[in-house]
Design an enzyme around this catalytic site. Structure first.
Site, PDB file in Angstrom:
ATOM      1  N   ASP A 165      44.013  33.069  44.522  1.00 42.37           N
ATOM      2  CA  ASP A 165      42.625  33.612  44.134  1.00 42.37           C
ATOM      3  C   ASP A 165      42.189  33.001  42.787  1.00 42.37           C
ATOM      4  OD1 ASP A 165      44.114  35.129  46.012  1.00 42.37           O
ATOM      5  OD2 ASP A 165      42.688  36.767  45.614  1.00 42.37           O
ATOM      6  N   HIS A 167      38.786  33.928  42.129  1.00 37.55           N
ATOM      7  CA  HIS A 167      37.840  35.057  41.555  1.00 37.55           C
ATOM      8  C   HIS A 167      36.601  34.797  40.452  1.00 37.55           C
ATOM      9  CE1 HIS A 167      38.963  38.073  44.531  1.00 37.55           C
ATOM     10  NE2 HIS A 167      40.228  38.070  44.253  1.00 37.55           N
ATOM     11  N   ASP A 197      39.287  33.358  48.213  1.00 38.57           N
ATOM     12  CA  ASP A 197      38.849  34.429  47.053  1.00 38.57           C
ATOM     13  C   ASP A 197      38.223  33.567  46.061  1.00 38.57           C
ATOM     14  OD1 ASP A 197      39.324  36.650  48.768  1.00 38.57           O
ATOM     15  OD2 ASP A 197      40.672  37.705  47.312  1.00 38.57           O
ATOM     16  N   HIS A 230      37.269  37.849  50.437  1.00 41.52           N
ATOM     17  CA  HIS A 230      36.017  38.071  49.593  1.00 41.52           C
ATOM     18  C   HIS A 230      34.851  37.115  50.111  1.00 41.52           C
ATOM     19  CE1 HIS A 230      36.633  40.911  46.021  1.00 41.52           C
ATOM     20  NE2 HIS A 230      38.303  40.509  46.676  1.00 41.52           N
ATOM     21  N   HIS A 391      46.002  36.916  47.724  1.00 40.71           N
ATOM     22  CA  HIS A 391      45.386  38.063  48.187  1.00 40.71           C
ATOM     23  C   HIS A 391      46.039  39.293  47.329  1.00 40.71           C
ATOM     24  CE1 HIS A 391      43.432  40.772  50.613  1.00 40.71           C
ATOM     25  NE2 HIS A 391      44.586  41.169  51.230  1.00 40.71           N
TER      26      HIS A 391
END
Length: 635
Positions: A165, A167, A197, A230, A391
């Site tokens: 991820d 983000h 993500d 996401h 995740h």
């Protein structure tokens, strides 16, 4: 024994030896022939690659950034080789195609995004302009057919870097850029696998997406972007939950409601086409969440290939929410890939089905977890050794579980309540080795600064606020661990938001080219509204909303009602917009009403996607028919 008898025995043995020697020679020749045939078959299976020569070389030099730190980087202008070569060699080099002169507008657009990524602080005007939005729309139209042409499972070879991820965390992405592909991805050996993500939680979602899409456009066979939970509309459009850190908020806040929504929607159309998994060296399975439950059954009653199940997912899949053409079985496969988690020790003992190895995830919402048995069955079925997934946040960057067979990679150290000592990690798969690379908490990025940094002393308050809005300045250290604050405020404003209505929340109906429609009333396999971002009670439980469950559940109901209204307004018909006009690279003479269409697309491209699915609906009846109840979010 007489001499004649002895001579007769010797002649007999000599003939036997000669016969054996002849047989050895025959077998040796046969073995050699089989070896050559095997090598020939192997060579035929191995694709011969052509390696064209370029007349340019790359000059590496030391440059000084604005903050005074030296950084080794590529010089933007490359130099031609062969200045001192012989006449014959110079003639060959001069006859080679001139890459610089033949660069397309798409290449120039991608390079413009890369230049922004290298020094975002000097591109603030561009990042806040409509030109950046139009470049994003152009970029989306170019990478969309690339992703759609890829299988849902990407097969690649090592060496490969695997990232979890991100983000919207530009700072940690810069760390990897400055240290792993320091000379650029094109000059770094190996492939790059990102496990999903890319948006939400961080303040630089647009910059992260733009950079990764640009690298995919420049290096389509070297950069692989998988899909995370996401990368779905239900999650990255959940503004009530993530507030200013949601992807949809950043799009609309940066570019206005109309243009911002268009950027958000077209980016999600690209997300709909991202692969769900990758396999490295036919040995390592890479996915965002975890392994899916089987949905097909062979003639002997055993489960069908899970890889084939993933490959059977439509090449355009909404997942959360699903399109009308998505079959329930394969919508479940896709959801499992992006939502599932390894089972905890308590779940292994009580919550996992002993026959299948799967159970209800602590996230709730219909998400599942997979235990030791599920991992063993999956690896044995496909002859794999490891599973690499993301995740879940881990302060160590990389975590190992399930008998050291499952690796969880997390490549952002911020926005997940992991503390100031959290690390961002990745894994290098290098032939027969796997090596973890982590960012130390002591590492200082030269582009992203803390609010109390002395390097900001010469900036005005307006410039500081502008940089904070783009994620280039982080809060004071005393406030760094208070990650939940931005979420707490959302419930307070929820009632007011509901009264505002959806006046500008519809798309551009006149540009509907594909007959792909979101089913607003159909339930997804996983309902994000009723999930938590991480299993509650774990070290990565990153939702801090308060302690009153009744208030939380009431808030969830209000959000659910609002999201249903948004779905009906936004997604009654998803519009596939195609772009065929060149981007205005220099930013001049931009037509505010210019249309974006893609010459490579066809109005029929989105039809009949489910018709190509030939795998029969089967699998273990107990597993297939098992209902995973909607869980209650634990905040």
């Amino acid at each position: 024994m007489t001499d004649d008898r002895a001579k007769s025995l010797l002649r007999e043995r000599d003939s036997q030896i000669a016969a054996l020697e002849k047989e050895v020679t025959f077998l040796t020749n046969k073995l050699s022939s089989l070896s050559r045939k095997h090598q020939s078959d192997h060579d035929n299976k191995t694709k011969r690659r052509h390696h064209p020569l370029t007349p340019y070389g790359n000059l590496v030099q030391e440059s000084v950034s604005k903050c005074g730190a030296k950084r080794r980087q590529l010089k933007s202008l490359r130099e031609r080789m062969g200045r001192n070569a012989s006449i014959a060699t110079a003639a060959v080099l001069n006859a080679l195609p001139d890459e610089e002169a033949s660069q397309s507008s798409a290449h120039l657009l991608a390079q413009r995004i890369v230049d922004m990524f290298k020094d975002p602080a000097s591109h603030l005007d561009y990042l806040n302009s409509d030109q950046f939005a139009r470049d994003l729309l152009r970029l989306n139209s170019k990478v969309k057919p690339i992703f759609e042409s890829e299988p849902r499972v990407a097969f690649l070879q090592s060496p490969a870097y695997v990232f979890g991820d991100i983000h919207g965390n530009l700072e940690d992405l810069h760390f990897f850029s400055d240290n792993i592909w320091r000379l650029g991805m094109a000059l770094t050996a190996g492939n790059f696998v990102f496990l999903g993500d890319y948006v939400d939680r961080g303040m630089s979602c647009l910059e992260v997406v733009a950079y990764l899409f640009a690298m995919k456009l420049l290096l389509p066979h070297k950069v692989f972007l998988l899909r995370g939970n996401h990368e779905t509309r239900d999650v990255n459009g959940w503004e009530e939950h993530y507030g200013e850190r949601s992807f949809i908020f950043q799009c609309r806040d940066r570019f206005g409601d109309d243009l911002g929504f268009r950027v958000w929607e077209q980016t999600n159309q690209v997300f709909d086409r991202l692969p769900l998994a990758a396999v490295i060296d036919q040995d390592i399975f890479c996915v965002h969440g975890g392994i899916p439950r089987p949905v097909t059954e062979l003639d002997d009653g055993s489960n069908g290939s899970r890889i084939q199940d993933i490959l059977s997912v439509p090449k355009v899949a909404g997942i959360n929410p699903p399109y009308e053409h998505e079959e329930e079985n394969y919508q479940q496969v896709a959801s499992d890939c992006i939502w599932s988690d390894p089972a905890s020790e308590d779940q292994e003992a009580q919550g996992v089905d002993p026959d299948t190895g799967f159970g209800d995830s602590l996230r709730g919402g219909g998400a599942i977890c997979f235990g030791h048995l599920a991992v063993t069955n999956f690896l044995q079925q496909h002859n794999f050794s490891y599973i690499m997934r993301a995740h879940e946040a881990h302060a160590e960057g990389v975590a190992v579980s399930k008998g050291a067979r499952v690796f969880t990679v997390f490549s952002t150290s911020k926005d997940h309540n992991q503390g100031s000592q959290a690390m961002a990690g990745c894994i290098l798969v290098d032939f027969e080795k796997m090596q973890v690379i982590n960012r130390s908490p002591a590492y200082r990025d030269q582009y992203v600064h803390r609010r109390d940094s002395v390097s900001l002393a010469m900036l005005s308050e307006q410039e500081i606020n502008q940089r904070m809005r783009l994620g280039l300045i982080t809060p004071d250290p005393d406030n760094e661990d208070d990650e939940g604050g931005y979420e707490d405020e959302q419930w307070d404003d929820l009632e007011e938001d509901e009264e505002e209505g959806n006046g500008n929340d519809s798309g551009d109906d006149e540009e509907d080219d594909y007959d792909l429609k979101i089913d607003a009333d159909r339930k997804s396999s996983v309902d994000p509204i009723h999930t938590v971002a991480s299993p509650p009670g774990a070290s990565h439980d990153n939702h801090i909303w308060g302690e009153d469950d009744s208030d939380t559940l009431s808030g969830h109901k209000r959000v659910a009602e609002r999201k249903k209204k948004q779905r009906q307004a936004f997604f009654s018909s998803i519009k596939e917009e195609d772009d065929d006009e060149d981007s205005t690279i220099d930013g001049a003479d931009v037509d505010e009403n210019m249309d974006f269409t893609d010459e490579n697309s066809s109005p029929k491209a989105g039809r009949g996607l489910a018709a190509s699915i030939t795998s029969s609906r089967g699998g273990n009846d107990k597993e297939r028919n098992k209902k995973y109840p909607v869980g209650k979010a634990s905040f």
